[in-house]
Design a protein around this motif. Structure first.
Motif, PDB file in Angstrom:
ATOM      1  N   LEU A   9       0.837  -1.196   0.000  1.00 18.34           N
ATOM      2  CA  LEU A   9       0.000   0.000   0.000  1.00 18.34           C
ATOM      3  C   LEU A   9       0.872   1.245   0.000  1.00 18.34           C
ATOM      4  CD1 LEU A   9      -2.493  -1.171   2.796  1.00 18.34           C
ATOM      5  CD2 LEU A   9      -2.777  -1.407   0.316  1.00 18.34           C
ATOM      6  N   GLY A  10       0.307   2.358  -0.483  1.00 16.79           N
ATOM      7  CA  GLY A  10       1.049   3.618  -0.497  1.00 16.79           C
ATOM      8  C   GLY A  10       0.638   4.449  -1.698  1.00 16.79           C
ATOM      9  N   THR A  35       1.124   1.136 -11.851  1.00 18.86           N
ATOM     10  CA  THR A  35       0.351  -0.110 -11.752  1.00 18.86           C
ATOM     11  C   THR A  35      -1.132   0.210 -11.977  1.00 18.86           C
ATOM     12  OG1 THR A  35       1.940  -0.899 -10.123  1.00 18.86           O
ATOM     13  CG2 THR A  35      -0.170  -2.067 -10.226  1.00 18.86           C
ATOM     14  N   LEU A  36      -1.786  -0.603 -12.799  1.00 22.23           N
ATOM     15  CA  LEU A  36      -3.225  -0.416 -13.035  1.00 22.23           C
ATOM     16  C   LEU A  36      -3.984  -1.445 -12.222  1.00 22.23           C
ATOM     17  CD1 LEU A  36      -3.186   0.058 -16.922  1.00 22.23           C
ATOM     18  CD2 LEU A  36      -3.453   1.823 -15.173  1.00 22.23           C
ATOM     19  N   THR A  61      -0.655  -2.835  -5.291  1.00 23.34           N
ATOM     20  CA  THR A  61      -1.843  -2.052  -5.639  1.00 23.34           C
ATOM     21  C   THR A  61      -1.483  -0.733  -6.311  1.00 23.34           C
ATOM     22  OG1 THR A  61      -1.891  -0.936  -3.489  1.00 23.34           O
ATOM     23  CG2 THR A  61      -3.099  -3.021  -3.675  1.00 23.34           C
ATOM     24  N   ASP A  62      -2.450  -0.183  -6.979  1.00 22.72           N
ATOM     25  CA  ASP A  62      -2.417   1.125  -7.620  1.00 22.72           C
ATOM     26  C   ASP A  62      -2.582   2.164  -6.504  1.00 22.72           C
ATOM     27  OD1 ASP A  62      -3.407   3.412  -8.936  1.00 22.72           O
ATOM     28  OD2 ASP A  62      -4.365   2.182 -10.487  1.00 22.72           O
ATOM     29  N   GLY A  63      -1.645   3.121  -6.402  1.00 19.80           N
ATOM     30  CA  GLY A  63      -1.693   4.119  -5.338  1.00 19.80           C
ATOM     31  C   GLY A  63      -2.955   4.966  -5.350  1.00 19.80           C
ATOM     32  N   ASP A  64      -3.634   4.981  -6.477  1.00 22.47           N
ATOM     33  CA  ASP A  64      -4.852   5.757  -6.666  1.00 22.47           C
ATOM     34  C   ASP A  64      -5.995   5.355  -5.735  1.00 22.47           C
ATOM     35  OD1 ASP A  64      -5.334   7.940  -8.148  1.00 22.47           O
ATOM     36  OD2 ASP A  64      -6.085   6.886  -9.923  1.00 22.47           O
ATOM     37  N   PHE A  65      -5.963   4.128  -5.218  1.00 19.76           N
ATOM     38  CA  PHE A  65      -7.056   3.675  -4.348  1.00 19.76           C
ATOM     39  C   PHE A  65      -7.146   4.512  -3.076  1.00 19.76           C
ATOM     40  CE2 PHE A  65      -6.514  -0.529  -6.523  1.00 19.76           C
ATOM     41  CZ  PHE A  65      -7.829  -0.740  -6.875  1.00 19.76           C
ATOM     42  N   GLY A  66      -6.005   4.974  -2.571  1.00 20.88           N
ATOM     43  CA  GLY A  66      -6.013   5.665  -1.285  1.00 20.88           C
ATOM     44  C   GLY A  66      -6.540   4.747  -0.197  1.00 20.88           C
ATOM     45  N   THR A  67      -7.149   5.341   0.839  1.00 20.79           N
ATOM     46  CA  THR A  67      -7.641   4.522   1.946  1.00 20.79           C
ATOM     47  C   THR A  67      -8.917   3.762   1.555  1.00 20.79           C
ATOM     48  OG1 THR A  67      -8.741   6.490   2.788  1.00 20.79           O
ATOM     49  CG2 THR A  67      -6.645   5.917   3.811  1.00 20.79           C
ATOM     50  N   GLN A  68      -9.467   4.049   0.379  1.00 17.46           N
ATOM     51  CA  GLN A  68     -10.656   3.311  -0.082  1.00 17.46           C
ATOM     52  C   GLN A  68     -10.311   1.867  -0.425  1.00 17.46           C
ATOM     53  OE1 GLN A  68     -12.932   5.664  -2.930  1.00 17.46           O
ATOM     54  NE2 GLN A  68     -13.689   6.616  -1.061  1.00 17.46           N
ATOM     55  N   ILE A  69      -9.024   1.549  -0.520  1.00 13.81           N
ATOM     56  CA  ILE A  69      -8.612   0.168  -0.773  1.00 13.81           C
ATOM     57  C   ILE A  69      -9.244  -0.765   0.266  1.00 13.81           C
ATOM     58  CG2 ILE A  69      -6.454   0.331   0.601  1.00 13.81           C
ATOM     59  CD1 ILE A  69      -6.587  -1.586  -2.673  1.00 13.81           C
ATOM     60  N   PHE A  70      -9.445  -0.250   1.499  1.00 12.83           N
ATOM     61  CA  PHE A  70      -9.971  -1.104   2.570  1.00 12.83           C
ATOM     62  C   PHE A  70     -11.458  -1.431   2.380  1.00 12.83           C
ATOM     63  CE2 PHE A  70      -6.381   1.222   4.566  1.00 12.83           C
ATOM     64  CZ  PHE A  70      -5.540   0.124   4.670  1.00 12.83           C
ATOM     65  N   ASP A  71     -12.107  -0.734   1.444  1.00 13.10           N
ATOM     66  CA  ASP A  71     -13.513  -1.021   1.140  1.00 13.10           C
ATOM     67  C   ASP A  71     -13.640  -1.949  -0.068  1.00 13.10           C
ATOM     68  OD1 ASP A  71     -14.135   0.817   3.155  1.00 13.10           O
ATOM     69  OD2 ASP A  71     -14.082   2.487   1.735  1.00 13.10           O
TER      70      ASP A  71
END
Ligand SMILES: Nc1nc2c(ncn2[C@@H]2O[C@H](COP(=O)(O)OP(=O)(O)OP(=O)(O)O)[C@@H](O)[C@H]2O)c(=O)[nH]1
Ligand SMILES: [Mg+2]
Length: 166
Positions: A9-10, A35-36, A61-71
């Protein structure tokens, strides 16, 4: 072989993919290829404490997710995380702190390592202040370019996962 899923993550461009390339292929590429979505790589870690090798399934992961990755479903079943920031960009350190908090909330008690990447470059003013927020956990300085700190970060994480039998 014991297998564990580890999230990378990051923020965008902090060097998540470069860290995995250094770990797995011992190579570095200066050219940026974002990364896509998510890419999954596997790497077997040989612990230094004499225990059996362990397979890490690394979710880059794609850094674009931000903290929404956890959803998203991507994090389902994660045993641990490597959470990365870029020493030249203080806002990525702030993002790393948010991701650490998010991971602790979503996966209470699961191990993670916070890595401050690109330490081959001059540190930007403000990065240290942002790191101070993570006083409880240690932030490890690393460089995907030179390789410093990379392999041992994953070995330490693997050993922690095994000790806790995750
Ligand atoms: N000098 C230096 N450059 C680095 C280092 N790690 C990564 N980079 C460079 O930073 C840029 C971004 O690296 P990536 O590994 O693609 O970053 P990422 O976090 O995977 O980015 P996204 O997939 O977009 O989220 C590339 O141009 C890399 O060459 C490092 O330790 N030192
Ligand atoms: Mg990437």
């Amino acid at each position: 072989m014991l297998t564990a899923k580890v999230m990378l993550l990051g923020d965008m461009g902090v060097g998540k993919t470069s860290i995995l390339y250094r770990l797995i292929y011992d190579r570095f590429e200066g050219q940026y290829k974002s990364t896509l979505g998510v890419e999954i790589l596997s790497h077997d870690v040989v612990p230094t404490d004499g225990s059996d090798p362990m397979r890490l399934v690394l979710w880059d992961t794609d850094g674009d997710f931000g903290t929404q990755i956890f959803d998203t479903v991507y994090v389902t079943g994660a045993s641990a995380a490597i959470i990365v920031s870029d020493v030249t960009r203080p806002q990525t350190v702030t993002r790393m702190v948010e991701l650490v908090r998010g991971f602790e909330e979503r996966f209470p008690g699961r191990p993670y390592r916070a890595l401050l990447n690109k330490i081959d470059l001059p540190e930007a003013a403000g990065s240290a202040g942002a790191i101070a927020e993570l006083a409880k956990s240690s932030v490890k300085p690393v460089s995907a370019k030179t390789g410093v700190g990379i392999a041992e970060s994953f070995v330490e994480l693997a050993q922690t996962i095994r000790r806790r039998q995750l």
